[in-house]
Design a protein around this motif. Structure first.
Motif, PDB file in Angstrom:
ATOM      1  N   PHE A 112      45.715  30.935  40.762  1.00  0.00           N
ATOM      2  CA  PHE A 112      45.233  32.333  40.618  1.00  0.00           C
ATOM      3  C   PHE A 112      44.664  32.553  39.254  1.00  0.00           C
ATOM      4  O   PHE A 112      43.436  32.946  39.123  1.00  0.00           O
ATOM      5  N   ALA A 113      45.397  32.174  38.225  1.00  0.00           N
ATOM      6  CA  ALA A 113      45.053  32.497  36.831  1.00  0.00           C
ATOM      7  C   ALA A 113      43.738  31.667  36.506  1.00  0.00           C
ATOM      8  O   ALA A 113      42.842  32.162  35.732  1.00  0.00           O
ATOM      9  N   ASP A 114      43.857  30.125  36.843  1.00  0.00           N
ATOM     10  CA  ASP A 114      42.797  29.193  36.631  1.00  0.00           C
ATOM     11  C   ASP A 114      41.648  29.728  37.218  1.00  0.00           C
ATOM     12  O   ASP A 114      40.639  29.475  36.513  1.00  0.00           O
ATOM     13  N   THR A 115      41.621  30.555  38.298  1.00  0.00           N
ATOM     14  CA  THR A 115      40.471  30.947  39.049  1.00  0.00           C
ATOM     15  C   THR A 115      40.050  32.119  38.626  1.00  0.00           C
ATOM     16  O   THR A 115      38.584  32.137  38.460  1.00  0.00           O
ATOM     17  N   VAL A 116      40.636  33.046  38.304  1.00  0.00           N
ATOM     18  CA  VAL A 116      40.416  34.548  37.802  1.00  0.00           C
ATOM     19  C   VAL A 116      40.138  34.991  36.608  1.00  0.00           C
ATOM     20  O   VAL A 116      39.322  35.480  36.051  1.00  0.00           O
ATOM     21  N   LEU A 156      47.222  42.975  32.149  1.00  0.00           N
ATOM     22  CA  LEU A 156      47.597  42.812  33.273  1.00  0.00           C
ATOM     23  C   LEU A 156      48.112  41.232  33.478  1.00  0.00           C
ATOM     24  O   LEU A 156      48.794  40.827  34.142  1.00  0.00           O
ATOM     25  N   TRP A 157      47.361  40.557  32.740  1.00  0.00           N
ATOM     26  CA  TRP A 157      47.575  38.912  32.463  1.00  0.00           C
ATOM     27  C   TRP A 157      49.035  38.862  31.757  1.00  0.00           C
ATOM     28  O   TRP A 157      49.700  37.816  32.243  1.00  0.00           O
ATOM     29  N   VAL A 169      48.907  40.923  39.842  1.00  0.00           N
ATOM     30  CA  VAL A 169      48.006  39.815  40.504  1.00  0.00           C
ATOM     31  C   VAL A 169      47.061  40.663  41.574  1.00  0.00           C
ATOM     32  O   VAL A 169      45.846  40.360  41.663  1.00  0.00           O
ATOM     33  N   HIS A 170      47.729  41.484  42.361  1.00  0.00           N
ATOM     34  CA  HIS A 170      46.853  42.470  43.238  1.00  0.00           C
ATOM     35  C   HIS A 170      45.851  43.347  42.658  1.00  0.00           C
ATOM     36  O   HIS A 170      44.852  43.507  43.052  1.00  0.00           O
ATOM     37  N   VAL A 171      46.204  43.901  41.559  1.00  0.00           N
ATOM     38  CA  VAL A 171      45.192  44.749  40.843  1.00  0.00           C
ATOM     39  C   VAL A 171      44.122  44.053  40.280  1.00  0.00           C
ATOM     40  O   VAL A 171      42.900  44.090  40.602  1.00  0.00           O
ATOM     41  N   LEU A 172      44.291  42.600  39.760  1.00  0.00           N
ATOM     42  CA  LEU A 172      43.478  41.922  39.327  1.00  0.00           C
ATOM     43  C   LEU A 172      42.590  41.239  40.580  1.00  0.00           C
ATOM     44  O   LEU A 172      41.285  40.969  40.329  1.00  0.00           O
ATOM     45  N   MET A 175      40.042  43.908  41.599  1.00  0.00           N
ATOM     46  CA  MET A 175      38.873  43.959  40.586  1.00  0.00           C
ATOM     47  C   MET A 175      37.960  42.734  40.919  1.00  0.00           C
ATOM     48  O   MET A 175      36.683  42.804  40.482  1.00  0.00           O
ATOM     49  N   ASN A 176      38.442  41.714  41.384  1.00  0.00           N
ATOM     50  CA  ASN A 176      37.727  40.337  41.807  1.00  0.00           C
ATOM     51  C   ASN A 176      37.043  40.214  43.049  1.00  0.00           C
ATOM     52  O   ASN A 176      36.735  39.392  43.590  1.00  0.00           O
ATOM     53  N   GLY A 177      37.071  41.308  43.850  1.00  0.00           N
ATOM     54  CA  GLY A 177      36.370  41.614  44.978  1.00  0.00           C
ATOM     55  C   GLY A 177      37.189  41.543  46.198  1.00  0.00           C
ATOM     56  O   GLY A 177      36.895  41.325  47.407  1.00  0.00           O
ATOM     57  N   GLY A 178      38.439  41.700  46.113  1.00  0.00           N
ATOM     58  CA  GLY A 178      39.514  41.804  47.000  1.00  0.00           C
ATOM     59  C   GLY A 178      40.511  40.746  47.310  1.00  0.00           C
ATOM     60  O   GLY A 178      40.056  39.661  46.570  1.00  0.00           O
ATOM     61  N   ILE A 179      41.501  40.981  48.087  1.00  0.00           N
ATOM     62  CA  ILE A 179      42.450  39.689  48.185  1.00  0.00           C
ATOM     63  C   ILE A 179      41.563  38.525  48.902  1.00  0.00           C
ATOM     64  O   ILE A 179      42.090  37.464  48.247  1.00  0.00           O
ATOM     65  N   ASP A 180      41.272  38.801  49.956  1.00  0.00           N
ATOM     66  CA  ASP A 180      40.445  37.919  50.740  1.00  0.00           C
ATOM     67  C   ASP A 180      39.565  36.951  50.122  1.00  0.00           C
ATOM     68  O   ASP A 180      39.502  35.603  49.898  1.00  0.00           O
TER      69      ASP A 180
END
Length: 427
Positions: A112-116, A156-157, A169-172, A175-180
């Protein structure tokens, strides 16, 4: 030959040899099938596992080349799967069921972190609304985010890395366009990294059907993440101040704060386990389905190792950290003596770039993905305000950088790990 030139020449030779081997061993055709939504972890290691990184890594059981002068592996290892690798060369020094697809728990947060993490500057602020936290799983680990309060991306990080906060994680993710969308991007990034055992279902690692990874993949993902300066700093932070609730005092709004501590016990220590000498991260996890999982990075005497341990059968307190520490001890003793049983492969685009005729002919890097510009000068990064133990991320002080796929991947003789690990390494 003067020492600096000799060092640089040796670095270039090593880097060139690594790049050549990557071009020859790109393992795409050796991958086991990508896990599908109908795939669940097996009860025992499958007969046919992925051979990404080498044929022996696809075999069940312990893989190690014991020879004269090589120390014997610890006998009291109970994990279902583990990997120990040289973080810089990518050599896998030893492994046990390396490609067994198992629930990863919160070690999935590394992907998740490496991606976002590269998406948002740390100074960006976000006011939390109820929908941001609506689908956080029951019983999740939380950092304590409150609806209606505003948090910086940096805050948040810290919540993600130190407290493994699913709320952060869910807040970020929102912010990144949603969970899906975030899960889709995570799976695409895993594919790019050639982490082909991995199937993300939730961005936080919360138990979900068919969510799997492997010790090999988690090690690969950690290696990628650690090439980002912010990732290194967050995962090495021991304690930090985290924003609390806002209240009215004498007619003024006052934002409280509270201290959070890293749940990585090799980094922070515990009653039955000391801080591991040279530790610098990265991420732990624990759920009902996954048991305890952990990936760690440590440095001693200029050698940087990665260890991943998944689900020890022994139920002793902090067992995952104790087995990790024993593997680190073995790795530091065996490094330079043991012949590897495989390798951590480069990202798909990096392997393709290295295979192109004339690619990187000069052996020089144009720049790093996390903003580090040169191998000739140290790059300093100040410790984050309000946190302690984070240290300054040092620049690469020697050796040539080889940049593959336009900033996507670095292979270098010395990683710029945080100063924290170097201070502890001298203690």
């Amino acid at each position: 030959m003067p020492a600096p030139k000799k060092t640089a020449r040796r670095a270039l030779l090593v880097a060139s040899a690594v790049v050549s081997s990557l071009a020859l061993t790109a393992p795409v055709s050796h991958a086991a099938p990508k896990p599908s939504p109908s795939t669940s972890p097996s009860a025992t290691p499958p007969a046919n596992m992925s051979t990404v990184g080498g044929e022996r890594l696809g075999q069940a059981g312990t893989q190690v080349n014991l020879a004269s002068g090589v120390p014997v592996l610890p006998k009291d290892l109970t994990a279902r799967s583990w990997v120990i690798a040289d973080a810089e060369s990518g050599d896998v020094l030893a492994a046990h069921n390396a490609h067994w697809r198992l629930p990863p728990a919160s070690t999935m947060k590394m992907l998740f972190a490496d991606t976002v993490l590269p998406k948002f500057p740390k100074s960006v602020e976000h006011k939390v609304v109820p929908s941001d936290l609506a689908d956080v799983g029951s019983g999740s680990s939380m950092v304590g985010i409150k609806e209606g309060e505003t948090y910086s991306v940096h805050d948040l990080w810290l919540g993600v890395f130190l407290r493994s906060g699913n709320d952060a994680v869910h807040v970020l993710s929102k912010m990144n366009g949603g969970i899906d969308n975030t899960v889709k991007e995570m799976n695409a990034h895993a594919e790019e990294l050639q982490a082909l055992d991995t199937n993300a279902v939730s961005p936080d690692g919360y138990d979900a059907p068919h969510q799997v990874s492997s010790a090999y993949d988690l090690t690969l993902i950690a290696r990628s993440g650690l090439q980002k300066k912010d990732f290194r700093e967050y995962c090495s932070t021991v304690t930090a101040k985290f924003p609390g609730s806002t209240s009215k005092k004498k007619g003024k709004s006052v934002r409280e704060s509270f201290e959070i501590q890293n749940t990585n016990r090799l980094l922070a220590g515990d009653s039955d386990i000391p801080v591991y000498q040279g530790i610098a991260g990265v991420k732990n996890g624990n759920t009902t389905n996954a048991g305890a999982t952990f990936t760690g990075v440590a440095e001693r005497n200029g050698k940087v190792l990665l260890v991943t341990v998944m689900n020890p059968e022994k139920s002793e307190h902090n067992e995952v950290y104790k087995e990790t520490a024993r593997l680190f001890d073995w790795g530091f003793q065996a490094a330079g003596k043991v012949q590897p049983v495989g390798e951590l492969v480069p990202p798909r685009s990096a392997a393709q770039a290295s295979a192109q005729p004339g690619a990187n002919d000069s052996g020089q890097a144009g720049g790093a993905g996390d903003g580090e510009k040169s191998s000739k000068s140290a790059v300093g990064a100040s410790a984050a305000s309000g946190s302690s133990g984070i240290g300054v991320a040092l620049g690469i002080t020697g050796g040539a950088l080889v940049l593959l796929a336009a900033g996507a991947f670095l292979i270098n003789r010395r990683w710029p790990l945080p100063d924290l690990v170097r201070r502890r390494g001298r203690s």
